[in-house]
Design an enzyme around this catalytic site. Structure first.
Site, PDB file in Angstrom:
ATOM      1  N   HIS A   1      -1.793  -4.913  10.354  1.00 62.58           N
ATOM      2  CA  HIS A   1      -0.518  -5.467  10.430  1.00 62.58           C
ATOM      3  C   HIS A   1      -0.049  -5.727  11.883  1.00 62.58           C
ATOM      4  O   HIS A   1       0.878  -6.320  11.915  1.00 62.58           O
ATOM      5  CB  HIS A   1       0.541  -4.599   9.628  1.00 62.58           C
ATOM      6  CG  HIS A   1       0.413  -4.646   8.128  1.00 62.58           C
ATOM      7  ND1 HIS A   1       0.649  -6.121   7.346  1.00 62.58           N
ATOM      8  CD2 HIS A   1       0.087  -3.938   7.074  1.00 62.58           C
ATOM      9  CE1 HIS A   1       0.483  -5.883   6.210  1.00 62.58           C
ATOM     10  NE2 HIS A   1       0.220  -4.419   5.793  1.00 62.58           N
TER      11      HIS A   1
ATOM     12  N   GLU B   1      -3.168   1.698  -3.304  1.00 63.79           N
ATOM     13  CA  GLU B   1      -1.895   0.953  -3.076  1.00 63.79           C
ATOM     14  C   GLU B   1      -2.010  -0.284  -4.089  1.00 63.79           C
ATOM     15  O   GLU B   1      -1.139  -1.199  -3.903  1.00 63.79           O
ATOM     16  CB  GLU B   1      -1.645   0.376  -1.509  1.00 63.79           C
ATOM     17  CG  GLU B   1      -2.868  -0.198  -1.144  1.00 63.79           C
ATOM     18  CD  GLU B   1      -2.762  -0.871   0.221  1.00 63.79           C
ATOM     19  OE1 GLU B   1      -1.509  -0.770   0.679  1.00 63.79           O
ATOM     20  OE2 GLU B   1      -3.576  -1.363   1.076  1.00 63.79           O
TER      21      GLU B   1
ATOM     22  N   ASP C   1       3.206  -0.969  -1.438  1.00 61.11           N
ATOM     23  CA  ASP C   1       2.541  -1.822  -1.958  1.00 61.11           C
ATOM     24  C   ASP C   1       2.246  -1.651  -3.549  1.00 61.11           C
ATOM     25  O   ASP C   1       1.887  -2.425  -4.188  1.00 61.11           O
ATOM     26  CB  ASP C   1       1.054  -2.125  -1.078  1.00 61.11           C
ATOM     27  CG  ASP C   1       1.179  -2.916  -0.107  1.00 61.11           C
ATOM     28  OD1 ASP C   1       1.904  -4.213  -0.140  1.00 61.11           O
ATOM     29  OD2 ASP C   1       0.866  -2.649   1.238  1.00 61.11           O
TER      30      ASP C   1
END
Length: 303
Positions: free
Chosen positions: A75, A179, A205
């Site tokens: 990310h 996740e 998530d």
């Protein structure tokens, strides 16, 4: 196996050297075994994700007392050169270094991170046993995996080629991110994969994948019975296979709760969250200090 007598004395002089300058630095060496043993014994190891793409911030946080820091290549806006600098910065303060790559398919990212001296890898979005096996394979040298050998690399600077490669498989930390709803459905098979050290819970998530953001008003999904049931399945699978439990939190409010549940490997957010949390605290303090003066100060309105 590499045969020392076949390589020549000049080669071995370089591949088996020990450099004093690296004596206090953590570069996927034998301390990886100790780190994992302590986690399995329940000793907490607190860490932080790094998303700011800043070696300077990484260096300062490495001296703040965190046990580990993770460079988030999934990310964060980092390229390999910045990753290299950030890992050097983390090692300078003695914290363990982790790198989150793009996924199980990211063989190149795993290879680069480990060659640059990362102590461990976090692989996100694991759904199946096959993806777990591929992740482990990319992190381990033959015969336990398919990681490529190369020299010289930063990872070999401390112990040399033979000293590093021969011990890397037991020292590198392999973490898989839990996740998705599919991951929970397959968690028994995933947790049983040889070479998995940590199962790392990503509640955000996981809630999204299970449809809990639709069902619940924020933040009630984080204390929902559905998330609790999925977390319990994860805990049971990890305990059965003697795998370490970890998770990502924002802040410290629930740290004790998860320590009591058996999660010793915990992130309390990321560097940008630290910056914004402290900035908000300063804004509030400034409003109190300067809001009632003759020329009152107010926080600038954002567009």
């Amino acid at each position: 196996r590499l045969l020392p007598e076949a390589l020549g004395s000049s080669f071995l002089c370089h591949t088996s050297r020990v450099l004093p300058a690296f004596a206090t630095m953590s570069i996927a060496d034998e301390s990886g075994v100790t780190f994992k043993e302590e986690l399995r014994a329940g000793k907490p190891k607190m860490g932080l994700f790094l998303n700011s793409s800043s070696p300077t911030v990484a260096e300062q946080l490495s001296t703040a007392g965190y046990d580990w820091l993770l460079v988030d290549m999934q990310h964060g806006p980092m390229d390999t050169m910045i990753l290299s600098s950030m890992l050097c910065a983390i090692h300078s303060g003695g914290a363990k270094s982790m790198v989150r790559v793009a996924g199980a398919h990211d063989r190149g990212g795993i290879q680069q991170a480990l060659d640059l001296g990362a102590d461990g890898i976090l692989v996100p979005y694991i759904n199946t046993k096959a993806e777990a096996e591929l992740s482990v394979s990319c992190c381990k040298y033959p015969m336990d995996g398919t990681r490529s050998v190369y020299f010289p690399q930063r990872s070999t600077n401390k112990k040399g080629l033979l000293g590093y490669v021969g011990n890397a498989n037991k020292n590198v930390i392999v973490a898989l991110q839990v996740e998705t709803h599919d991951c929970i459905k397959n968690i028994d098979e995933i947790a049983a994969v040889k070479g998995v050290d940590i199962l790392f819970l990503g509640q955000n998530d996981l809630c999204m994948s299970a449809g809990l953001y639709v069902k619940y008003e924020f933040p009630k999904m984080y204390t929902s019975p559905e998330l609790n049931d999925m977390t319990t399945k994860l805990i049971e699978a990890a305990k059965k296979n003697k795998v370490i439990l970890g998770l990502f939190l924002f802040g410290t409010d629930r740290v004790k709760e998860f320590l009591d549940k058996g999660f010793p490997f915990i992130s309390i957010g990321n560097d940008l969250h630290h910056v914004m949390t402290q900035a908000d605290a300063h804004m509030e303090a400034l409003d109190k200090a300067a809001g009632s003066t003759a020329q009152a100060w107010k926080k600038r309105k954002l567009a």
